[in-house]
Design an enzyme around this catalytic site. Structure first.
Site, PDB file in Angstrom:
ATOM      1  N   ARG A  13       1.027  -1.159   0.091  1.00  0.00           N
ATOM      2  CA  ARG A  13      -0.071   0.054   0.119  1.00  0.00           C
ATOM      3  C   ARG A  13       0.890   1.342  -0.102  1.00  0.00           C
ATOM      4  O   ARG A  13       2.038   1.258   0.440  1.00  0.00           O
ATOM      5  CB  ARG A  13      -0.816   0.167   1.239  1.00  0.00           C
ATOM      6  CG  ARG A  13      -0.373   0.192   2.619  1.00  0.00           C
ATOM      7  CD  ARG A  13      -0.300   1.620   2.947  1.00  0.00           C
ATOM      8  NE  ARG A  13       0.565   2.137   4.202  1.00  0.00           N
ATOM      9  CZ  ARG A  13       1.592   2.241   4.008  1.00  0.00           C
ATOM     10  NH1 ARG A  13       2.343   2.421   3.283  1.00  0.00           N
ATOM     11  NH2 ARG A  13       2.163   2.456   5.459  1.00  0.00           N
ATOM     12  N   HIS A  20       0.546   9.126  10.809  1.00  0.00           N
ATOM     13  CA  HIS A  20       0.629   9.229  11.958  1.00  0.00           C
ATOM     14  C   HIS A  20      -0.594   9.681  12.611  1.00  0.00           C
ATOM     15  O   HIS A  20      -0.715  10.445  13.560  1.00  0.00           O
ATOM     16  CB  HIS A  20       1.888   9.987  12.605  1.00  0.00           C
ATOM     17  CG  HIS A  20       2.935   9.226  12.267  1.00  0.00           C
ATOM     18  ND1 HIS A  20       3.281   8.427  13.044  1.00  0.00           N
ATOM     19  CD2 HIS A  20       3.791   9.417  11.241  1.00  0.00           C
ATOM     20  CE1 HIS A  20       4.663   7.651  12.813  1.00  0.00           C
ATOM     21  NE2 HIS A  20       5.190   8.417  11.338  1.00  0.00           N
ATOM     22  N   ASP A  22      -3.308   7.106  12.684  1.00  0.00           N
ATOM     23  CA  ASP A  22      -4.246   5.930  13.053  1.00  0.00           C
ATOM     24  C   ASP A  22      -4.245   5.483  14.218  1.00  0.00           C
ATOM     25  O   ASP A  22      -5.345   5.145  14.774  1.00  0.00           O
ATOM     26  CB  ASP A  22      -3.784   4.729  11.743  1.00  0.00           C
ATOM     27  CG  ASP A  22      -2.459   4.189  12.038  1.00  0.00           C
ATOM     28  OD1 ASP A  22      -1.563   4.990  12.407  1.00  0.00           O
ATOM     29  OD2 ASP A  22      -2.051   3.125  11.275  1.00  0.00           O
ATOM     30  N   GLY A 103      11.156  -2.595   3.639  1.00  0.00           N
ATOM     31  CA  GLY A 103      11.782  -1.652   4.386  1.00  0.00           C
ATOM     32  C   GLY A 103      11.652  -0.236   3.749  1.00  0.00           C
ATOM     33  O   GLY A 103      12.653   0.851   3.753  1.00  0.00           O
ATOM     34  N   SER A 107       4.490  -1.292   3.141  1.00  0.00           N
ATOM     35  CA  SER A 107       3.940  -2.134   4.027  1.00  0.00           C
ATOM     36  C   SER A 107       4.371  -3.584   3.630  1.00  0.00           C
ATOM     37  O   SER A 107       3.345  -4.378   3.234  1.00  0.00           O
ATOM     38  CB  SER A 107       2.348  -1.899   3.860  1.00  0.00           C
ATOM     39  OG  SER A 107       1.924  -0.808   4.635  1.00  0.00           O
ATOM     40  N   ASP A 149      -2.102  -0.140   7.699  1.00  0.00           N
ATOM     41  CA  ASP A 149      -1.456  -0.876   6.706  1.00  0.00           C
ATOM     42  C   ASP A 149      -2.392  -2.189   6.526  1.00  0.00           C
ATOM     43  O   ASP A 149      -2.644  -2.363   5.270  1.00  0.00           O
ATOM     44  CB  ASP A 149      -0.159  -1.293   6.991  1.00  0.00           C
ATOM     45  CG  ASP A 149       0.683  -0.092   7.402  1.00  0.00           C
ATOM     46  OD1 ASP A 149       0.258   1.103   6.979  1.00  0.00           O
ATOM     47  OD2 ASP A 149       1.892  -0.005   7.980  1.00  0.00           O
TER      48      ASP A 149
HETATM   49  C1  GLA Z   1       3.399   2.582   9.830  1.00  0.00           C
HETATM   50  C2  GLA Z   1       2.497   2.033  10.787  1.00  0.00           C
HETATM   51  C3  GLA Z   1       1.032   2.622  10.540  1.00  0.00           C
HETATM   52  C4  GLA Z   1       0.964   4.404  10.440  1.00  0.00           C
HETATM   53  C5  GLA Z   1       2.131   4.711   9.622  1.00  0.00           C
HETATM   54  C6  GLA Z   1       2.152   6.075   9.575  1.00  0.00           C
HETATM   55  O1  GLA Z   1       3.199   2.407   8.079  1.00  0.00           O
HETATM   56  O2  GLA Z   1       2.532   0.601  10.481  1.00  0.00           O
HETATM   57  O3  GLA Z   1       0.107   2.040  11.324  1.00  0.00           O
HETATM   58  O4  GLA Z   1       1.206   4.420  11.697  1.00  0.00           O
HETATM   59  O5  GLA Z   1       3.280   4.036   9.909  1.00  0.00           O
HETATM   60  O6  GLA Z   1       1.138   6.774   9.164  1.00  0.00           O
END
Ligand code: GLA
Length: 334
Positions: A13, A20, A22, A103, A107, A149
């Site tokens: 995704r 930041h 969720d 990385g 996701s 994610d």
């Molecule tokens: C990572 C986390 C998500 C979200 C993002 C920031 O991908 O797995 O849950 O907090 O960072 O939006």
């Protein structure tokens, strides 16, 4: 071994806006992309044996895993996390491959979790599967990541981004206009383990102790927080929630210039207020935004490295990957 043949595909995704937010029950707007983690194999037996095209060592697990966080090889910790969360795990023998860069903030981890849950026969709703995989990740990594994610990956809709309310956990598909491109540009490798991610989650909790749930707080309320760092974090979250709403409306109204401007504002907020960007990501965003045909760009995902995402006119960029919005994870016909 005789057993049921299984072939699962779980997409990665990219988050268009709403980072930041969720883990305080806020708004996010990700889309599932045409890059996949694939698991092929056979269900049966009383162990999970997985090899990976990307890893030298295979994983071999019993169906009862006490401490997923200690499993070796380390790539298997997420798999072990899922096995430990499944209500009735079954054995599996198979192979994992992925073309989601690992990385990179796209996701790959959540795609692996969801692929494993489906391969091992979990039959929950998109939300239940996402919640199970989130618990698995939190346990395996010890990082308090949110639901975005996993839920994006289980609930993805072809041709749409998803407006997800991480408070009431509703998902609303938002059609992506056909005359725009979404381009992902890889900047630098990162991992959330050992990053300040958990510190940000704690700072948000500190803000909520002062002004109540950030999900419903306004930026004016966030401004009243005494501690300057906690205040900045809260102001990012409240502003970002509003930007997600505005971005979804702008897409609906086909106002791509406004959508692009909101992406740039989001990046600036992550850079200045939330401190999750890096100089390399800032430079990539600035370079992209200076090009003709680019409506806007921002860092995407957890940050501290990873990718930037740009919204452009078709064909505007010669760099990066043009990504398509695809359906969520499921079974492929062999
Ligand atoms: C990572 C986390 C998500 C979200 C993002 C920031 O991908 O797995 O849950 O907090 O960072 O939006």
């Amino acid at each position: 071994m005789s057993g049921q043949r299984v072939h699962v595909l779980a997409p990665g995704r990219v988050n268009l806006i709403g980072d930041h937010t969720d883990y305080t029950g806020g708004l996010v707007l990700p889309m599932t992309i045409d890059r996949y983690t694939e698991i092929k194999g056979t269900r049966g037996g009383d162990r999970v044996h997985l090899s990976s095209f990307d890893e030298p060592d295979a994983l071999d697990l019993p169906l009862h895993v006490e401490r997923p966080q200690d499993v070796e090889p380390t790539w298997g910790r997420l798999v072990a996390g899922v096995v430990s969360e499944l209500p009735s795990p079954v054995g599996f023998q198979g192979k994992v491959s992925t073309d989601i860069p690992i990385g990179a903030g796209l996701s790959s981890s959540a795609a692996l979790e969801v692929a494993v849950a489906l391969a091992l026969g979990y039959r929950g709703t998109a939300l239940e599967t996402a919640q199970l995989c989130r618990r698995a990740e939190n346990r395996a990594w010890g990082v308090p990541t949110g639901i975005m994610d996993q839920l994006a990956i289980t609930a993805g809709v072809k041709g749409h981004a998803l407006l997800i309310d991480c408070g009431d956990l509703t998902v609303q598909p938002v059609r992506l206009p056909s005359d725009l491109e979404i381009v992902v540009v890889f900047v630098q490798q990162r991992t959330l383990v050992g990053s300040p991610y958990a510190e940000r989650v704690a700072e948000c909790a500190a803000a909520e102790a002062v002004i109540g749930p950030l999900r419903t707080a306004t930026t004016d309320e966030a401004r009243t927080i005494d501690d300057p760092v906690v205040r900045m974090r809260a102001m990012h979250v409240t502003g970002e929630n509003q930007r997600v709403r505005d971005f979804a409306s702008a897409l609906g109204a086909h106002d791509l210039h406004t959508a692009g401007r909101l992406m740039v504002e989001s990046h600036e907020s992550l850079r200045l207020l939330y401190a999750t960007s890096t100089p390399a990501m800032d430079a990539a965003v600035a370079q992209l935004c200076a090009l003709p045909g680019v409506y806007g760009a921002r860092m995407t995902g957890g940050g501290f490295g990873g990718c930037v995402v740009a919204l452009t006119e078709p064909g505007a960029l010669l760099q990066g990957w043009v990504v398509q919005a695809v359906a969520g994870a499921g079974f492929a016909a062999d």
